[in-house]
Design a protein around this motif. Structure first.
Motif, PDB file in Angstrom:
ATOM      1  N   SER A 250       0.829  -1.201   0.000  1.00 22.59           N
ATOM      2  CA  SER A 250       0.000   0.000   0.000  1.00 22.59           C
ATOM      3  C   SER A 250       0.867   1.256   0.000  1.00 22.59           C
ATOM      4  O   SER A 250       1.872   1.318   0.720  1.00 22.59           O
ATOM      5  CB  SER A 250      -0.910   0.035   1.235  1.00 22.59           C
ATOM      6  OG  SER A 250      -1.793  -1.065   1.255  1.00 22.59           O
ATOM      7  N   VAL A 251       0.462   2.240  -0.818  1.00 20.93           N
ATOM      8  CA  VAL A 251       1.181   3.522  -0.862  1.00 20.93           C
ATOM      9  C   VAL A 251       0.203   4.660  -0.617  1.00 20.93           C
ATOM     10  O   VAL A 251      -1.003   4.541  -0.874  1.00 20.93           O
ATOM     11  CB  VAL A 251       1.909   3.735  -2.207  1.00 20.93           C
ATOM     12  CG1 VAL A 251       3.004   2.710  -2.396  1.00 20.93           C
ATOM     13  CG2 VAL A 251       0.927   3.727  -3.372  1.00 20.93           C
ATOM     14  N   SER A 252       0.727   5.759  -0.117  1.00 23.28           N
ATOM     15  CA  SER A 252      -0.108   6.932   0.103  1.00 23.28           C
ATOM     16  C   SER A 252      -0.541   7.546  -1.222  1.00 23.28           C
ATOM     17  O   SER A 252       0.100   7.345  -2.258  1.00 23.28           O
ATOM     18  CB  SER A 252       0.656   7.965   0.940  1.00 23.28           C
ATOM     19  OG  SER A 252       1.927   8.240   0.400  1.00 23.28           O
ATOM     20  N   ALA A 253      -1.630   8.285  -1.186  1.00 17.28           N
ATOM     21  CA  ALA A 253      -2.174   8.890  -2.402  1.00 17.28           C
ATOM     22  C   ALA A 253      -1.402  10.124  -2.831  1.00 17.28           C
ATOM     23  O   ALA A 253      -1.588  10.610  -3.954  1.00 17.28           O
ATOM     24  CB  ALA A 253      -3.643   9.249  -2.184  1.00 17.28           C
ATOM     25  N   TRP A 254      -0.536  10.650  -1.981  1.00 14.77           N
ATOM     26  CA  TRP A 254       0.204  11.876  -2.274  1.00 14.77           C
ATOM     27  C   TRP A 254       1.690  11.593  -2.425  1.00 14.77           C
ATOM     28  O   TRP A 254       2.290  10.914  -1.591  1.00 14.77           O
ATOM     29  CB  TRP A 254      -0.019  12.905  -1.170  1.00 14.77           C
ATOM     30  CG  TRP A 254      -1.458  13.277  -1.031  1.00 14.77           C
ATOM     31  CD1 TRP A 254      -2.306  12.928  -0.030  1.00 14.77           C
ATOM     32  CD2 TRP A 254      -2.235  14.027  -1.967  1.00 14.77           C
ATOM     33  NE1 TRP A 254      -3.557  13.424  -0.270  1.00 14.77           N
ATOM     34  CE2 TRP A 254      -3.542  14.112  -1.457  1.00 14.77           C
ATOM     35  CE3 TRP A 254      -1.940  14.653  -3.177  1.00 14.77           C
ATOM     36  CZ2 TRP A 254      -4.568  14.777  -2.116  1.00 14.77           C
ATOM     37  CZ3 TRP A 254      -2.963  15.318  -3.848  1.00 14.77           C
ATOM     38  CH2 TRP A 254      -4.257  15.386  -3.314  1.00 14.77           C
ATOM     39  N   ILE A 255       2.268  12.125  -3.497  1.00  7.98           N
ATOM     40  CA  ILE A 255       3.708  12.017  -3.742  1.00  7.98           C
ATOM     41  C   ILE A 255       4.329  13.365  -3.435  1.00  7.98           C
ATOM     42  O   ILE A 255       4.037  14.367  -4.100  1.00  7.98           O
ATOM     43  CB  ILE A 255       4.006  11.619  -5.210  1.00  7.98           C
ATOM     44  CG1 ILE A 255       3.188  10.388  -5.607  1.00  7.98           C
ATOM     45  CG2 ILE A 255       5.504  11.385  -5.380  1.00  7.98           C
ATOM     46  CD1 ILE A 255       3.456   9.159  -4.793  1.00  7.98           C
ATOM     47  N   THR A 256       5.172  13.403  -2.430  1.00 11.95           N
ATOM     48  CA  THR A 256       5.827  14.648  -2.035  1.00 11.95           C
ATOM     49  C   THR A 256       7.096  14.830  -2.852  1.00 11.95           C
ATOM     50  O   THR A 256       7.986  13.971  -2.820  1.00 11.95           O
ATOM     51  CB  THR A 256       6.181  14.625  -0.541  1.00 11.95           C
ATOM     52  OG1 THR A 256       5.003  14.368   0.222  1.00 11.95           O
ATOM     53  CG2 THR A 256       6.790  15.944  -0.110  1.00 11.95           C
ATOM     54  N   PRO A 257       7.212  15.919  -3.621  1.00 10.44           N
ATOM     55  CA  PRO A 257       8.428  16.115  -4.425  1.00 10.44           C
ATOM     56  C   PRO A 257       9.649  16.324  -3.540  1.00 10.44           C
ATOM     57  O   PRO A 257       9.550  16.906  -2.451  1.00 10.44           O
ATOM     58  CB  PRO A 257       8.118  17.360  -5.262  1.00 10.44           C
ATOM     59  CG  PRO A 257       7.035  18.070  -4.512  1.00 10.44           C
ATOM     60  CD  PRO A 257       6.248  17.015  -3.783  1.00 10.44           C
ATOM     61  N   LEU A 258      10.792  15.850  -4.000  1.00 10.15           N
ATOM     62  CA  LEU A 258      12.015  16.021  -3.219  1.00 10.15           C
ATOM     63  C   LEU A 258      12.295  17.491  -2.936  1.00 10.15           C
ATOM     64  O   LEU A 258      12.854  17.835  -1.889  1.00 10.15           O
ATOM     65  CB  LEU A 258      13.203  15.403  -3.969  1.00 10.15           C
ATOM     66  CG  LEU A 258      13.226  13.891  -4.132  1.00 10.15           C
ATOM     67  CD1 LEU A 258      14.531  13.460  -4.794  1.00 10.15           C
ATOM     68  CD2 LEU A 258      13.050  13.168  -2.809  1.00 10.15           C
ATOM     69  N   ASP A 259      11.892  18.378  -3.855  1.00 10.93           N
ATOM     70  CA  ASP A 259      12.154  19.804  -3.661  1.00 10.93           C
ATOM     71  C   ASP A 259      11.426  20.370  -2.449  1.00 10.93           C
ATOM     72  O   ASP A 259      11.799  21.441  -1.959  1.00 10.93           O
ATOM     73  CB  ASP A 259      11.748  20.585  -4.910  1.00 10.93           C
ATOM     74  CG  ASP A 259      12.715  20.394  -6.064  1.00 10.93           C
ATOM     75  OD1 ASP A 259      13.816  19.874  -5.824  1.00 10.93           O
ATOM     76  OD2 ASP A 259      12.369  20.751  -7.206  1.00 10.93           O
ATOM     77  N   ALA A 260      10.392  19.695  -1.961  1.00 11.99           N
ATOM     78  CA  ALA A 260       9.685  20.162  -0.769  1.00 11.99           C
ATOM     79  C   ALA A 260      10.372  19.717   0.511  1.00 11.99           C
ATOM     80  O   ALA A 260       9.951  20.113   1.609  1.00 11.99           O
ATOM     81  CB  ALA A 260       8.242  19.648  -0.782  1.00 11.99           C
ATOM     82  N   LEU A 261      11.425  18.905   0.387  1.00 11.10           N
ATOM     83  CA  LEU A 261      12.038  18.283   1.561  1.00 11.10           C
ATOM     84  C   LEU A 261      13.480  18.707   1.786  1.00 11.10           C
ATOM     85  O   LEU A 261      14.221  18.031   2.498  1.00 11.10           O
ATOM     86  CB  LEU A 261      11.951  16.759   1.419  1.00 11.10           C
ATOM     87  CG  LEU A 261      10.532  16.202   1.434  1.00 11.10           C
ATOM     88  CD1 LEU A 261      10.523  14.744   0.979  1.00 11.10           C
ATOM     89  CD2 LEU A 261       9.910  16.322   2.818  1.00 11.10           C
TER      90      LEU A 261
END
Length: 403
Positions: A250-261
């Motif tokens: 199972s994976v989350s519905a949201w992909i956080t871009p690396l640029d946000a981290l």
């Protein structure tokens, strides 16, 4: 509250803007969305309304076109999205394209190409070693400090958060059983992980170096690699995980871009063994991420695994995954492996939390060693962001149903 008026400090403010795929209420059409607070922006419709050249990447039913476009496009699109949701002159165009999160249906955000899972937490690996090899001189296998151990999984059984997980059946054999038996798993478990999503492909016969990690990996998501421990224990020697792991991820519905981290980047734990050149990151920028994960079982938090303790970084995993010339494809997904910290409260699997069933967890609805039908597991997480604000990573949940 109007969709643009995100409360100060909201973990899904303009500093975050994770990507997903959604359908508005009453529609079966899927489109790329970007989360802002408790709303979702139809990114493709916004790009068309504002005459953006990125409409061809965003007006799609999956993220794959954006993933394949590469780092320059990723950065350009992120800058455009930030402007669309923060510049007041865009509000009249954008407001009708914002949907309350509670009113939409979220889907698997990208077509998964290949799936690889690693085994990168030293705390987890040592716990597993102590459980299954209590008399061994070293709880780690001899290769563990020299390479990121992994295995290939089944991309076709990667599902989005909220999808029920059917209890798998297979062969199992307890040490005292004279012969194997067939039936539903009785030791169903979770693995709290982080998944990394590949965008830019690489040609077969080449490798991806540590310095090229951000050129190929678009972002990350939360991942629960469900595990049938009894099936796995009987089948995995000598070739490793197979049916005990391939029934659902199972994976989350949201992909956080690396640029946000960028604010969440940290150095990994100190390395105790010299590394071969293709894995040696001693001169590179910090490759770890300070992600704070929580694991809840039926709404009760049972663990808080810290991702910052992971011995092998995502960049090292990518380098090792391709060092033999294996190609990357857009939509490749690789899991970090179970995230476990040093404390008992930081273990990322029931195998560890209950010490292979010998120490049950106390819950308001009774004791647990492994998962029962009807149990729901939810992983959530956040990371440090700019100026002290948090970056929300969403959640991934799944409910166990009888097979």
């Amino acid at each position: 509250m109007p969709p643009f008026d995100v409360p100060e400090g909201d973990p899904f403010g303009p500093h975050n803007l994770p990507y997903g795929v959604f359908s508005p209420a009453g529609s079966t059409e899927r489109t790329v969305g970007v989360r802002l607070g408790d709303h979702v922006l139809d990114a493709g419709a916004a790009a068309l309304a504002l005459g953006s050249p990125y409409a061809a990447l965003l007006a799609r039913p999956t993220l794959n076109a954006l993933l394949a476009a590469g780092r320059t496009a990723w950065s350009d699109v992120r800058r455009a999205l930030t402007a669309w949701v923060t510049v007041p002159s865009h509000r009249d165009s954008i407001t009708p394209l914002m949907y309350p999160l509670s009113s939409v249906t979220l889907h698997l955000p990208f077509d998964v190409a290949d799936y690889v899972d690693f085994y990168a937490s030293e705390n987890h690996a040592r716990n597993v070693g102590r459980i299954f090899r209590p008399d061994a001189a070293d709880s780690l296998t001899p290769n563990w400090k020299h390479l990121p151990i992994g295995y290939h999984g089944r991309s076709g059984t990667v599902v989005v958060s909220g999808t029920d997980v059917v209890r798998p059946s297979g062969q199992r054999k307890a040490p005292t059983d004279p012969e194997p038996v067939f039936g539903p798993s009785v030791r169903l478990d979770i693995e709290a992980e982080v998944g990394f999503v590949v965008g830019t492909p690489s040609p077969m016969g080449t490798s991806v170096g540590l310095a090229d990690f951000r050129e190929h990996v678009f972002g990350l998501c939360l991942l629960n690699d469900w595990s049938a421990r009894d099936i796995q224990a009987w089948e995995y020697v000598p070739l490793g995980p197979f049916l005990g792991k391939s029934f659902a991820t199972s994976v989350s519905a949201w992909i956080t871009p690396l640029d946000a981290l960028d604010e969440a980047r940290v150095a990994p734990p100190g390395r105790t063994h010299p590394l071969l050149p293709y894995l040696d990151d001693s001169a590179d920028e910090p490759g770890g991420y300070d992600l704070r994960i929580s694991v809840a079982l039926n709404g009760h938090v049972i663990s808080d695994p810290p991702f910052s303790t992971m011995y092998w970084t995502a960049a090292q995993q990518l380098a090792h995954m391709t060092v033999n010339g294996a190609a990357l494809r857009t939509g490749d997904l690789y899991g970090s492996g179970t995230v476990s910290g040093a404390d008992e409260r930081q273990r990322g699997s029931l195998l560890e939390l209950t010490w292979n069933g010998r120490e049950p967890i106390e819950l308001p609805d009774g004791k647990r060693t492994f998962l029962e039908d009807g149990d729901e597991v939810t992983l959530s997480a956040w990371a440090p962001g700019p100026d002290g604000v948090r970056v929300g990573l969403g959640e991934v949940s799944g409910r166990v149903v009888a097979g």
